[in-house]
Write a protein that holds these residues in place. Structure first.
Motif, PDB file in Angstrom:
ATOM      1  N   ARG A 181       0.861  -1.178   0.000  1.00  0.00           N
ATOM      2  CA  ARG A 181       0.000   0.000   0.000  1.00  0.00           C
ATOM      3  C   ARG A 181       0.904   1.237   0.000  1.00  0.00           C
ATOM      4  N   MET A 182       0.608   2.158  -0.898  1.00  0.00           N
ATOM      5  CA  MET A 182       1.409   3.379  -0.997  1.00  0.00           C
ATOM      6  C   MET A 182       0.498   4.564  -0.758  1.00  0.00           C
ATOM      7  N   MET A 183       1.084   5.678  -0.339  1.00  0.00           N
ATOM      8  CA  MET A 183       0.259   6.859  -0.118  1.00  0.00           C
ATOM      9  C   MET A 183       0.996   8.104  -0.592  1.00  0.00           C
ATOM     10  N   LEU A 184       0.204   9.121  -0.874  1.00  0.00           N
ATOM     11  CA  LEU A 184       0.706  10.411  -1.323  1.00  0.00           C
ATOM     12  C   LEU A 184      -0.027  11.482  -0.523  1.00  0.00           C
ATOM     13  N   ALA A 185       0.698  12.298   0.187  1.00  0.00           N
ATOM     14  CA  ALA A 185       0.089  13.410   0.907  1.00  0.00           C
ATOM     15  C   ALA A 185      -0.210  14.508  -0.120  1.00  0.00           C
ATOM     16  N   VAL A 186      -1.399  15.058  -0.086  1.00  0.00           N
ATOM     17  CA  VAL A 186      -1.777  16.117  -1.047  1.00  0.00           C
ATOM     18  C   VAL A 186      -2.221  17.374  -0.334  1.00  0.00           C
TER      19      VAL A 186
END
Length: 174
Positions: free
Chosen positions: A169-174
């Motif tokens: 699982r990967m995430m990107l803070a926006v």
């Protein structure tokens, strides 16, 4: 091998702790919260963008009572002479609604924590073995656990038990 500290000489690694694995009860609530506090502090320190301090108990009495009363979940504890040495929270995951998903009955290991003073004494391994047995008794096809990438000790522990990576699982803070 001997491990030398300032005041004592100890056998290393430490001997297995004398524990009994059992289902938690509401009378364990205070000690459960202490163990959850240790787990939560680890996550807050490593991932402050995801976890924050909060007022109140680590888990509400209602949350714990629900986990213990539902046939689809449980909390297993490792009881030692001086109190609880660890806990494992198990949840039955609902089947996938996707028609293309192979039928699976998955038990999720939501939390596993061993009191810091008891680590390295096979408490986690005994809790995990009991968790897998609980899953087998419910005719599960898989036991799954999610581990934050920072927790390399936990990743090594689960891999040594036979768990293998499944999804990253990967995430990107926006």
């Amino acid at each position: 091998m001997l491990h030398t500290t300032e005041s004592t000489i100890e056998a290393w690694p430490p001997a297995a702790l004398d524990i009994r694995i059992r289902t938690a009860a509401m009378r364990d609530y205070g000690e459960l919260c202490g163990l959850f506090d240790e787990l939560d502090a680890l996550h807050r320190a490593a991932r402050p963008e995801m976890f924050q301090a909060f007022d109140g108990p680590a888990r509400s009495q209602e949350q714990v009572a629900r986990l213990l009363s539902d046939r689809e979940s449980t909390i297993l504890v490792a009881g030692a002479a001086d109190g609880l040495a660890g806990l494992a929270v198990l949840l039955t995951r609902p089947p996938s609604a996707f028609a293309g998903a192979a039928p699976r009955h998955v038990i999720e290991l939501d939390n596993l924590v061993v009191r810091e003073a008891c680590r390295g004494r096979r408490v986690g391994r005994r809790l995990l073995s009991a968790a897998v047995e609980w899953a087998r008794q419910r005719r599960a096809t898989h036991v799954e656990v999610a581990v934050h990438e920072f927790n390399t000790d936990a990743i090594r522990f689960y891999a040594a038990f036979g768990f293998a990576p499944s999804v990253e699982r990967m995430m990107l803070a926006v």
